[in-house]
Scaffold this motif. Structure first.
Motif, PDB file in Angstrom:
ATOM      1  N   TYR A  54       0.550  28.718  11.536  1.00 33.95           N
ATOM      2  CA  TYR A  54      -0.816  29.198  11.383  1.00 33.95           C
ATOM      3  C   TYR A  54      -0.845  30.717  11.251  1.00 33.95           C
ATOM      4  N   LEU A  55      -0.062  31.398  12.056  1.00 36.27           N
ATOM      5  CA  LEU A  55      -0.005  32.858  11.957  1.00 36.27           C
ATOM      6  C   LEU A  55       0.420  33.274  10.547  1.00 36.27           C
ATOM      7  N   ALA A  56       1.435  32.594  10.026  1.00 34.65           N
ATOM      8  CA  ALA A  56       1.941  32.936   8.699  1.00 34.65           C
ATOM      9  C   ALA A  56       0.925  32.643   7.603  1.00 34.65           C
ATOM     10  N   SER A  57       0.029  31.705   7.848  1.00 39.62           N
ATOM     11  CA  SER A  57      -0.965  31.350   6.832  1.00 39.62           C
ATOM     12  C   SER A  57      -2.066  32.402   6.686  1.00 39.62           C
ATOM     13  N   ARG A  58      -2.203  33.308   7.683  1.00 39.96           N
ATOM     14  CA  ARG A  58      -3.284  34.287   7.630  1.00 39.96           C
ATOM     15  C   ARG A  58      -2.798  35.737   7.602  1.00 39.96           C
ATOM     16  N   ALA A  59      -1.710  36.040   8.269  1.00 37.42           N
ATOM     17  CA  ALA A  59      -1.239  37.428   8.316  1.00 37.42           C
ATOM     18  C   ALA A  59      -0.643  37.835   6.969  1.00 37.42           C
ATOM     19  N   ASP A  60      -0.817  39.106   6.639  1.00 37.83           N
ATOM     20  CA  ASP A  60      -0.177  39.638   5.426  1.00 37.83           C
ATOM     21  C   ASP A  60       1.310  39.866   5.666  1.00 37.83           C
ATOM     22  N   ALA A  61       1.662  40.218   6.886  1.00 36.26           N
ATOM     23  CA  ALA A  61       3.059  40.467   7.224  1.00 36.26           C
ATOM     24  C   ALA A  61       3.246  40.314   8.727  1.00 36.26           C
ATOM     25  N   PHE A  62       4.458  39.974   9.127  1.00 37.71           N
ATOM     26  CA  PHE A  62       4.792  39.899  10.543  1.00 37.71           C
ATOM     27  C   PHE A  62       6.304  39.976  10.668  1.00 37.71           C
ATOM     28  N   THR A  63       6.759  40.235  11.872  1.00 37.81           N
ATOM     29  CA  THR A  63       8.192  40.220  12.117  1.00 37.81           C
ATOM     30  C   THR A  63       8.534  39.102  13.101  1.00 37.81           C
TER      31      THR A  63
END
Length: 361
Positions: A190-199
């Motif tokens: 879910y985080l990956a579906s909304r964030a533009d980038a993450f580590t």
């Protein structure tokens, strides 16, 4: 005594170390262009549910933050973030050294809120070309003081970012802790579906070093950032010749064949135990009469101590001082206790017994 100083004092988790030893004699191309990095990136995309995501391996968290923020902003723009977020308090001006000004909110305890994001945005936009233009928001999960963002909190930040046309970047140096914390309701997918980038931090999740920067190509700004990241990585000196070492470690950490009996990938399995140990420690400290500075359900725990006792505890177990003003006026100090992938329940029991003994001495 076992040390609770940080979550990167030990070397590498067994699966990671085994993979490094097994591949040690291989000869591969440099700078992350090898098959291990390619396979690790594919495993991360599968875990995130984002088959088109861009994955870049960078040696450290500060480097990943500087590269990502630089990639998503121009030199007259900056990120909105909490005043005691990691880039503000522990990165020695790394973001500013890249020509980007930090736009700090007044959120307490480092927990970014939509209302403060909007306030800082409006204030800077009102200045027109005389003020730094906000271009993205930054927050870490877990936060600098151990906060685990809920799905509702995450959605609220993504919503205000969309309304204000800001990119969303989640620093995941302790993402494994956040996503396996008791009560967490935010998934990696879910985080990956909304964030533009993450580590996806490796240094604090059982690897020798390394951070996986994941960028979505869904937007124009994401695609622009992806094009810029290799150049920014090289210019800043973060393009590692032996980049395959990070690929090998992430291959092991995200290998589906190495899931534990609960179905967790190694990346999450060891840190879940760290969280359990941290909660055991917190419960033991509260039972002994110590007051939490903040309540967290990740692998960092913060507690008030009488200064003299706190000094002895810190010397015994490596717990670090966290700057805080005692609202009672008694000059107490706050100690931060951190569990790692290697922490075991018996280490927590040893510490609680030692603290009880120091109280009596």
């Amino acid at each position: 005594m076992y040390q609770f100083r940080n979550d990167y004092s030990e070397g590498a988790a067994p699966e990671v170390l085994d993979a490094l030893l097994r591949t040690n004699g291989e000869q591969t191309p440099g700078y992350g262009t090898d098959e291990h990095c390619a396979h690790a990136a594919e495993l991360i995309r599968e875990a995130c549910g984002q088959p088109d995501a861009y994955v870049r391996f960078i040696p450290g968290g500060t480097a990943a933050n500087a590269v990502c923020i630089s990639a998503f902003t121009d030199d007259f723009e900056g990120p909105i973030l909490a005043a005691d977020a990691h880039p503000t308090t522990h990165e020695t001006g790394a973001i500013e050294a890249c020509g980007r000004r930090i736009l700090a909110t007044s959120d307490p305890f480092g927990v970014l809120t939509p209302s403060e994001v909007e306030r800082v945005y409006r204030e800077h936009v009102a200045g027109g070309c005389h003020a730094t233009r906000p271009a993205m928001l930054y927050f870490s999960n877990t936060s600098e003081l151990g906060h685990v963002y809920t799905r509702a909190e995450f959605d609220a930040l993504c919503d205000i970012a969309a309304e204000l046309d800001l990119a969303v970047y989640v620093d995941g140096a302790r993402m494994a802790s956040a996503l396996t914390a008791p009560g967490n309701d935010l998934t990696l997918e879910y985080l990956a579906s909304r964030a533009d980038a993450f580590t996806l931090g490796g240094t604090k999740a059982g690897m020798l070093f390394g951070e996986a920067l994941v960028v979505s190509p869904r937007s124009d700004r994401g695609r622009r950032a992806i094009e810029r990241i290799p150049y920014l990585t090289k210019r800043a000196g973060h393009m590692t010749a032996k980049g395959r070492l990070m690929g090998v470690q992430y291959e092991a950490a995200f290998d589906p064949d190495l899931r534990n009996e609960e179905g967790l990938l190694p990346y999450f399995a060891h840190v879940r135990r760290a969280n359990i140990c941290a909660m055991k420690l917190a419960a033991g400290l509260e039972a002994a009469g110590f007051e939490p500075y903040v309540r967290t359900n990740g692998n960092q725990q913060f507690f008030w101590f009488d200064a003299a006792l706190g000094g002895r505890v810190a010397q015994a177990c490596g717990a670090e001082l966290t700057p805080a003003v005692d609202p009672t006026g008694h000059d107490r100090i706050v100690l931060r206790f951190v569990t790692s992938w290697a922490t075991q329940p018996e280490h927590v029991e040893e510490l609680l017994t030692a603290i009880a003994g120091l109280q009596c001495s």
